[in-house]
Design a protein around this motif. Structure first.
Motif, PDB file in Angstrom:
ATOM      1  N   GLN A 176       4.679 -44.455 -25.292  1.00  0.00           N
ATOM      2  CA  GLN A 176       5.854 -43.717 -25.013  1.00  0.00           C
ATOM      3  C   GLN A 176       6.120 -42.502 -24.797  1.00  0.00           C
ATOM      4  OE1 GLN A 176       9.145 -45.868 -27.114  1.00  0.00           O
ATOM      5  NE2 GLN A 176       8.639 -47.782 -26.123  1.00  0.00           N
ATOM      6  N   ALA A 177       4.856 -41.719 -25.227  1.00  0.00           N
ATOM      7  CA  ALA A 177       4.951 -40.190 -25.434  1.00  0.00           C
ATOM      8  C   ALA A 177       4.997 -39.725 -23.768  1.00  0.00           C
ATOM      9  CB  ALA A 177       3.868 -39.857 -26.087  1.00  0.00           C
ATOM     10  N   LEU A 178       5.777 -38.844 -23.666  1.00  0.00           N
ATOM     11  CA  LEU A 178       5.713 -37.935 -22.219  1.00  0.00           C
ATOM     12  C   LEU A 178       5.508 -36.375 -22.405  1.00  0.00           C
ATOM     13  CD1 LEU A 178       9.118 -39.777 -21.119  1.00  0.00           C
ATOM     14  CD2 LEU A 178       6.617 -40.168 -20.426  1.00  0.00           C
ATOM     15  N   VAL A 179       4.436 -36.258 -23.264  1.00  0.00           N
ATOM     16  CA  VAL A 179       4.041 -34.753 -23.377  1.00  0.00           C
ATOM     17  C   VAL A 179       3.328 -34.346 -22.214  1.00  0.00           C
ATOM     18  CG1 VAL A 179       2.904 -33.220 -24.818  1.00  0.00           C
ATOM     19  CG2 VAL A 179       3.930 -35.420 -26.030  1.00  0.00           C
ATOM     20  N   GLN A 180       3.793 -32.941 -21.812  1.00  0.00           N
ATOM     21  CA  GLN A 180       3.111 -32.327 -20.823  1.00  0.00           C
ATOM     22  C   GLN A 180       2.298 -31.095 -21.450  1.00  0.00           C
ATOM     23  OE1 GLN A 180       6.441 -31.059 -18.405  1.00  0.00           O
ATOM     24  NE2 GLN A 180       5.752 -32.583 -16.881  1.00  0.00           N
ATOM     25  N   ASN A 181       0.763 -31.210 -21.243  1.00  0.00           N
ATOM     26  CA  ASN A 181      -0.018 -30.098 -21.613  1.00  0.00           C
ATOM     27  C   ASN A 181      -0.045 -28.921 -20.549  1.00  0.00           C
ATOM     28  OD1 ASN A 181      -0.111 -31.509 -24.053  1.00  0.00           O
ATOM     29  ND2 ASN A 181      -2.158 -32.226 -23.506  1.00  0.00           N
ATOM     30  N   TRP A 182       0.205 -27.822 -20.745  1.00  0.00           N
ATOM     31  CA  TRP A 182       0.226 -26.641 -20.150  1.00  0.00           C
ATOM     32  C   TRP A 182      -0.914 -25.461 -20.287  1.00  0.00           C
ATOM     33  CZ3 TRP A 182       3.413 -26.984 -15.604  1.00  0.00           C
ATOM     34  CH2 TRP A 182       4.452 -27.720 -15.958  1.00  0.00           C
ATOM     35  N   ARG A 183      -1.616 -25.270 -19.419  1.00  0.00           N
ATOM     36  CA  ARG A 183      -2.509 -24.022 -19.729  1.00  0.00           C
ATOM     37  C   ARG A 183      -2.696 -23.093 -18.585  1.00  0.00           C
ATOM     38  NH1 ARG A 183      -9.007 -24.744 -21.601  1.00  0.00           N
ATOM     39  NH2 ARG A 183      -9.557 -22.810 -21.419  1.00  0.00           N
ATOM     40  N   ALA A 184      -2.292 -21.746 -18.728  1.00  0.00           N
ATOM     41  CA  ALA A 184      -2.324 -20.837 -17.787  1.00  0.00           C
ATOM     42  C   ALA A 184      -3.111 -19.480 -18.246  1.00  0.00           C
ATOM     43  CB  ALA A 184      -0.761 -20.287 -17.800  1.00  0.00           C
ATOM     44  N   THR A 185      -3.630 -19.054 -17.054  1.00  0.00           N
ATOM     45  CA  THR A 185      -4.376 -17.778 -17.343  1.00  0.00           C
ATOM     46  C   THR A 185      -3.650 -16.441 -17.174  1.00  0.00           C
ATOM     47  OG1 THR A 185      -6.475 -18.834 -16.412  1.00  0.00           O
ATOM     48  CG2 THR A 185      -6.580 -16.431 -16.325  1.00  0.00           C
ATOM     49  N   VAL A 186      -3.556 -15.715 -18.087  1.00  0.00           N
ATOM     50  CA  VAL A 186      -2.705 -14.311 -18.185  1.00  0.00           C
ATOM     51  C   VAL A 186      -3.718 -13.104 -18.246  1.00  0.00           C
ATOM     52  CG1 VAL A 186      -1.015 -13.461 -19.526  1.00  0.00           C
ATOM     53  CG2 VAL A 186      -1.079 -15.928 -19.470  1.00  0.00           C
ATOM     54  N   ALA A 187      -3.162 -12.075 -17.705  1.00  0.00           N
ATOM     55  CA  ALA A 187      -4.014 -10.741 -17.756  1.00  0.00           C
ATOM     56  C   ALA A 187      -3.382  -9.949 -18.919  1.00  0.00           C
ATOM     57  CB  ALA A 187      -3.884  -9.995 -16.316  1.00  0.00           C
ATOM     58  N   HIS A 188      -4.453  -9.460 -19.476  1.00  0.00           N
ATOM     59  CA  HIS A 188      -4.121  -8.621 -20.896  1.00  0.00           C
ATOM     60  C   HIS A 188      -4.694  -7.349 -20.744  1.00  0.00           C
ATOM     61  CE1 HIS A 188      -2.788 -11.762 -24.001  1.00  0.00           C
ATOM     62  NE2 HIS A 188      -3.345 -12.636 -22.851  1.00  0.00           N
ATOM     63  N   THR A 189      -4.319  -6.520 -21.295  1.00  0.00           N
ATOM     64  CA  THR A 189      -4.733  -4.890 -21.558  1.00  0.00           C
ATOM     65  C   THR A 189      -5.173  -4.892 -23.029  1.00  0.00           C
ATOM     66  OG1 THR A 189      -2.856  -4.061 -22.087  1.00  0.00           O
ATOM     67  CG2 THR A 189      -3.190  -4.009 -19.717  1.00  0.00           C
ATOM     68  N   PRO A 190      -6.504  -3.761 -23.170  1.00  0.00           N
ATOM     69  CA  PRO A 190      -6.929  -3.656 -24.388  1.00  0.00           C
ATOM     70  C   PRO A 190      -5.941  -3.300 -25.627  1.00  0.00           C
ATOM     71  CG  PRO A 190      -8.120  -2.543 -22.689  1.00  0.00           C
ATOM     72  CD  PRO A 190      -6.832  -3.117 -21.964  1.00  0.00           C
ATOM     73  N   ASP A 191      -4.752  -2.389 -25.052  1.00  0.00           N
ATOM     74  CA  ASP A 191      -3.911  -2.175 -26.094  1.00  0.00           C
ATOM     75  C   ASP A 191      -2.498  -2.705 -26.181  1.00  0.00           C
ATOM     76  OD1 ASP A 191      -2.552  -1.139 -23.786  1.00  0.00           O
ATOM     77  OD2 ASP A 191      -2.601   0.880 -24.316  1.00  0.00           O
ATOM     78  N   GLY A 192      -2.329  -3.788 -25.402  1.00  0.00           N
ATOM     79  CA  GLY A 192      -1.159  -4.820 -25.248  1.00  0.00           C
ATOM     80  C   GLY A 192      -0.153  -4.020 -24.357  1.00  0.00           C
ATOM     81  N   LEU A 193      -0.310  -3.036 -23.822  1.00  0.00           N
ATOM     82  CA  LEU A 193       0.812  -2.279 -22.907  1.00  0.00           C
ATOM     83  C   LEU A 193       0.693  -2.777 -21.761  1.00  0.00           C
ATOM     84  CD1 LEU A 193       1.038   1.289 -24.885  1.00  0.00           C
ATOM     85  CD2 LEU A 193       2.709  -0.841 -25.336  1.00  0.00           C
ATOM     86  N   PRO A 194       1.638  -3.010 -20.947  1.00  0.00           N
ATOM     87  CA  PRO A 194       1.613  -3.257 -19.528  1.00  0.00           C
ATOM     88  C   PRO A 194       1.208  -2.028 -18.612  1.00  0.00           C
ATOM     89  CG  PRO A 194       3.810  -3.129 -20.028  1.00  0.00           C
ATOM     90  CD  PRO A 194       3.032  -3.010 -21.296  1.00  0.00           C
ATOM     91  N   LEU A 195       0.729  -2.129 -17.429  1.00  0.00           N
ATOM     92  CA  LEU A 195       0.583  -1.108 -16.313  1.00  0.00           C
ATOM     93  C   LEU A 195       1.322  -1.186 -15.384  1.00  0.00           C
ATOM     94  CD1 LEU A 195      -3.438  -2.162 -16.009  1.00  0.00           C
ATOM     95  CD2 LEU A 195      -2.538  -0.557 -17.588  1.00  0.00           C
TER      96      LEU A 195
END
Length: 227
Positions: A176-195
């Motif tokens: 009866q489990a209705l779990v959805q698994n999600w996986r997405a590719t995300v773009a990162h920068t080395p210092d964590g700050l956006p461009l």
């Protein structure tokens, strides 16, 4: 425990920090409202369309499923294509400090409201965020992965953290489990700050590289970029 009555009292909580102004949004609903506002303002949306190339003069080329290609010229182009930015800009001599990581999450219907979270909870040690939007619970984040790697361990940890803090809130196992698994590719920068800002080409601008904080930062950065 008083602020979040559904929290498992036997889970071994050592300490907690409360941020009263923090909140969670339903991304699909937010985008639907945003799309409606854009259409009322006269924005033209090109759905099911792939941008295949850019030019320094502010022209981008789109490719459609039927093989037809179109050129669109604008006074300025803001490139906010996440992990596709590299392929679009490298032919123009623009190299971005981006690398891709996969983020995972699970989403499941609420089984028992009395056991479900009322607030956004973050397990700092496991780096997992648990939230409820309407009748669904989501556990997300965890350890980012290299694209193509096995995510079994990450999904197992998401299940474990959700069951640890909110046992009985969701049906995670069985027929009866209705779990959805999600996986997405995300773009990162080395210092964590956006461009955010200009490129060497006067008509091309950047708004990308948010990592896992796109919902938090992108709208405000877009306002600054527009100004």
């Amino acid at each position: 425990q008083a602020a979040e009555t559904s929290l498992n009292t036997e889970a071994g909580l050592r300490a907690a920090i409360s941020i009263p102004s923090d909140f969670v949004m339903n991304g699909r609903q937010w985008l639907t409202l945003l799309k409606g506002d854009m259409l009322r303002m006269g924005v033209q949306l090109h759905m099911h369309t792939q941008v295949s190339a850019l030019t320094p003069e502010g022209t981008f080329i789109t490719s459609h499923a039927d093989g037809v290609r179109h050129k669109h010229r604008f006074d300025a182009v803001v490139v906010c294509a996440a992990n596709a930015c590299t392929a679009l800009l490298e032919p123009l001599g623009v190299t971005l400090p981006l690398w891709n990581l996969d983020h995972c999450s699970i989403s499941t219907p609420v089984r028992e409201m009395l056991n479900a979270p009322n607030k956004v909870i973050m397990d700092v040690e496991q780096r997992v965020i648990i939230s409820r939007t309407g009748l669904r619970i989501r556990a997300s984040a965890g350890t980012p992965l290299r694209p193509g790697s096995n995510a079994k361990t990450v999904f197992r940890d998401l299940y474990k953290v959700l069951e640890t803090w909110y046992p009985g809130a969701a049906k995670l196992h069985g027929s009866q489990a209705l779990v959805q698994n999600w996986r997405a590719t995300v773009a990162h920068t080395p210092d964590g700050l956006p461009l955010v800002g200009h490129t060497p080409h006067a008509k091309l601008w950047l708004n990308t590289g948010y990592g896992g904080r796109g919902w938090t930062l992108a709208a405000g950065a877009s306002r600054l970029l527009a100004d």
